[in-house]
Design a protein around this motif. Structure first.
Motif, short mmCIF file in Angstrom:
data_model
loop_
_atom_site.label_atom_id
_atom_site.label_comp_id
_atom_site.label_asym_id
_atom_site.label_seq_id
_atom_site.Cartn_x
_atom_site.Cartn_y
_atom_site.Cartn_z
N ASN A 174 -1.73 -2.11 -5.89
CA ASN A 174 -2.73 -1.58 -4.97
C ASN A 174 -2.11 -0.48 -4.11
O ASN A 174 -2.40 -0.37 -2.92
N VAL A 175 -1.26 0.35 -4.73
CA VAL A 175 -0.49 1.37 -4.01
C VAL A 175 -1.38 2.56 -3.70
O VAL A 175 -2.08 3.08 -4.57
N ARG A 176 -1.34 3.00 -2.45
CA ARG A 176 -2.06 4.20 -2.03
C ARG A 176 -1.13 5.41 -1.89
O ARG A 176 -1.50 6.51 -2.28
N ILE A 177 0.07 5.19 -1.34
CA ILE A 177 1.06 6.25 -1.17
C ILE A 177 2.30 5.87 -1.96
O ILE A 177 2.86 4.79 -1.75
N LEU A 178 2.74 6.76 -2.85
CA LEU A 178 3.91 6.50 -3.70
C LEU A 178 4.91 7.63 -3.50
O LEU A 178 4.55 8.81 -3.53
N SER A 179 6.17 7.26 -3.28
CA SER A 179 7.23 8.24 -3.08
C SER A 179 8.23 8.15 -4.23
O SER A 179 8.82 7.09 -4.45
N LEU A 180 8.41 9.28 -4.94
CA LEU A 180 9.32 9.35 -6.09
C LEU A 180 10.34 10.47 -5.90
O LEU A 180 10.83 11.03 -6.88
N HIS B 140 0.81 -1.21 0.00
CA HIS B 140 0.00 0.00 0.00
C HIS B 140 0.85 1.27 0.00
O HIS B 140 0.40 2.31 -0.49
N THR B 141 2.04 1.21 0.56
CA THR B 141 2.98 2.34 0.56
C THR B 141 4.26 1.88 -0.12
O THR B 141 4.93 0.96 0.36
N LEU B 142 4.60 2.52 -1.23
CA LEU B 142 5.76 2.13 -2.03
C LEU B 142 6.74 3.29 -2.08
O LEU B 142 6.39 4.39 -2.55
N VAL B 143 7.96 3.07 -1.62
CA VAL B 143 9.00 4.10 -1.58
C VAL B 143 10.06 3.76 -2.62
O VAL B 143 10.73 2.73 -2.52
N LEU B 144 10.22 4.65 -3.62
CA LEU B 144 11.19 4.47 -4.70
C LEU B 144 12.14 5.67 -4.77
O LEU B 144 12.57 6.06 -5.85
N ASP B 145 12.49 6.23 -3.64
CA ASP B 145 13.33 7.43 -3.61
C ASP B 145 14.73 7.12 -4.14
O ASP B 145 15.37 6.14 -3.71
N GLY B 146 15.21 7.97 -5.06
CA GLY B 146 16.56 7.85 -5.58
C GLY B 146 16.76 6.74 -6.58
O GLY B 146 17.89 6.56 -7.06
N LEU B 147 15.74 5.99 -6.94
CA LEU B 147 15.88 4.89 -7.89
C LEU B 147 15.57 5.35 -9.31
O LEU B 147 15.10 6.46 -9.54
N SER B 148 15.84 4.48 -10.25
CA SER B 148 15.54 4.76 -11.65
C SER B 148 14.08 4.40 -11.91
O SER B 148 13.72 3.21 -11.98
N TYR C 245 4.65 11.57 -3.07
CA TYR C 245 5.78 12.38 -2.63
C TYR C 245 6.71 12.56 -3.83
O TYR C 245 7.25 11.59 -4.35
N LEU C 246 6.92 13.82 -4.23
CA LEU C 246 7.67 14.07 -5.46
C LEU C 246 8.60 15.27 -5.36
O LEU C 246 9.73 15.22 -5.87
N PHE C 247 8.19 16.35 -4.73
CA PHE C 247 8.92 17.61 -4.81
C PHE C 247 9.96 17.79 -3.72
O PHE C 247 10.97 18.45 -3.93
N GLY C 248 9.74 17.26 -2.56
CA GLY C 248 10.65 17.48 -1.44
C GLY C 248 11.86 16.56 -1.46
O GLY C 248 11.92 15.60 -2.24
N PRO C 249 12.84 16.84 -0.62
CA PRO C 249 14.01 15.95 -0.52
C PRO C 249 13.67 14.70 0.26
O PRO C 249 12.82 14.71 1.15
#
Length: 500
Positions: free
Chosen positions: A143-149, A119-127, A183-187
């Motif tokens: 079935n992702v609800r929160i995605l971090s890019l 439900h929460t997928l974190v892909l920070d810093g990946l391709s 999550y897209l714009f912040g560090p």
């Protein structure tokens, strides 16, 4: 991993018994990296059954720490040099190549029937190419609800905007998209680094630079901690969006992103919000202070400056009013960092956590165009449109601004416009106070390029007048200066003029 027998002959509780409790597993699994989960599953059959069958095991999936998720060959082609020795299919596109590691991980999770539980997928810093984001949003296997890019690589932003606008189109199927926050714009959150004083250079000796000495590092670190502690105490929360943090985003988003956020209003939330200043309202451009002014209206823009919970320094509010958690709409509140571990809802991602458990503070955020000429970049003091309006020159040109305090003290500097509104030189108009000396705290100007736009109070602290030449200088940014002399007059060696 069998049960342990106590002295009384009664079996004790095992680790498998604890993790079989849904509440315990839900609170424990998000703290374990993916490698630790797989290692735990390899210890016994009972733990393997719990990890691979319980939905709580992979509900929060952070792939930013998985080595196999990174692309080993970058860039794809550099100046015609062969980038890979293995032969590949000529039909393979660049996006398919860069998304290969993550697609392989998703395929393994799908074969084990775990991908649908994420439900929460974190892909920070990946391709993460935009095509992969489209699959995560549109395909039923996700079935992702929160995605971090945050800080994602090889991500075509224009193509991502098209993907998001298509996902929120009016003719979309009911119940789509499943994703509710991005999550897209912040560090992204950084892992704790080692002690900087223990680092050594290539020769094996510690660095001898002045700024790298232990005393300087300790002083800078304590100054930073003191500033954070003060902001936390004033705002009653550790969330930087609700503090006087200033610029929140590492780079200014484009106007196209503002239009995308406007299209996703009420459907997908982001870690940034649109500026609600009065200049972004088309109705104000034809009435009130903006009537007849072609430069009053501003296109939709993303708010990048956190102004703290106090509001305007004069009226402690703003024309648009603050955003309040629990009362304002979802589109007026940003997703807060860090990402929630135990919930995948927008409410959990937007809820500010106060240090005393009291009511969350109000949120004042704006874009830099709405704060031009009215925001101090040092103390983050600011004034709204009702209390202070800079002149057109002050809004457009920084070098043409005149010193405010000298304008007030000069003869004829104050001009009465109406009963309660007066004009002060070229700075602008504001409400008439009881004492003219109150003007010294209104308005900002750029006396130092290092300090940025500062108010009169900050100027009195950092800007000095050289006792020898009479010129003004910043004693903090001019390294060769002293408390009484500028860097030029404080230089004692012989001077030479370099013609070329």
């Amino acid at each position: 991993m069998g049960p342990l027998v106590t002295g009384e002959g009664l079996p004790s509780t095992t680790l498998a018994d604890l993790l079989s409790n849904t509440l315990v597993l839900r609170q424990t699994a998000p703290y374990l990296p993916v490698a630790s989960l797989y290692a735990l599953a390899a210890t016994s059959k009972s733990l393997r059954h719990i990890v691979y069958t319980a939905p709580e095991s992979f509900r929060h999936l952070d792939l930013s720490t998985v080595k196999s998720a990174f692309v080993k060959y970058v860039p794809l082609d550099s100046g015609g040099i062969s980038w890979r020795s293995e032969r590949m299919d000529e039909s393979l596109t660049e996006d398919e190549f860069y998304s290969g590691p993550l697609r392989g991980i998703f395929s393994k999770l799908q074969r084990r029937h775990l991908l649908h539980h994420v439900h929460t997928l974190v892909l920070d810093g990946l391709s993460v190419p935009a095509d992969l984001v489209q699959d995560i949003i549109s395909e039923d296997r996700f079935n992702v609800r929160i995605l971090s890019l945050r800080e994602a690589q090889n991500l075509n932003e224009r193509k991502l905007m098209q993907v998001l606008r298509y996902a929120v189109r009016p003719s979309r199927p009911a119940g789509t998209p499943k994703i509710k926050g991005i999550y897209l714009f912040g560090p992204r959150e950084r892992a704790p680094v080692e002690d900087p004083w223990s680092r050594k250079n290539s020769s094996g000796t510690a660095s001898t630079g002045v700024t790298r000495r232990r005393g300087a590092q300790i002083g800078a670190q304590w100054n930073h901690k003191s500033s954070d502690a003060l902001n936390t105490a004033l705002a009653r929360t550790e969330d930087r969006w609700y503090q006087c943090s200033g610029r929140m985003l590492p780079r200014k988003p484009s106007l196209e992103w503002a239009e995308t956020l406007q299209a996703c209003d009420g459907i997908i939330a982001f870690d940034a919000v649109l500026c609600r200043g009065p200049r972004h309202n088309p109705e104000n451009a034809t009435s009130g202070n903006g009537a007849g002014r072609t430069d009053f209206y501003l296109r939709p823009a993303i708010a990048t400056v956190a102004l703290g919970p106090s509001g305007c320094d004069t009226c402690h509010s703003s024309p648009e009013g603050p955003a309040q958690f629990g009362h304002s709409s979802v589109s007026e509140l940003p997703l807060l960092s860090p990402i929630p571990l135990h919930a995948s809802t927008i409410r959990a991602a937007q809820m500010p956590h106060t240090i005393d458990g009291s009511r969350p503070p109000p949120l004042f955020v704006r874009c830099e165009d709405c704060l031009k000429g009215r925001w101090c970049e040092r103390c983050h003091k600011w004034w709204d449109e009702k209390c202070y309006t800079p002149s057109t020159v002050a809004q457009r040109t920084e070098l043409q601004q005149t010193e405010f305090i000298e304008t007030v003290q000069s003869t004829g500097g104050i001009e009465v416009v109406t009963k309660n509104i007066i004009k002060v030189g070229d700075w602008g108009v504001c409400e008439k106070p009881a004492d003219t000396s109150d003007f010294q705290t209104i308005g900002v100007r750029r006396d130092c390029f290092g300090c940025g736009h500062t108010c009169i109070s900050c100027k009195e602290i950092f800007i000095r007048r050289c006792e020898k030449c009479g010129n003004e200088y910043c004693h903090e940014d001019n390294d060769a200066s002293s408390l009484t002399r500028c860097d030029w007059c404080n230089y004692t060696s012989r001077r030479t003029v370099e013609m070329y």
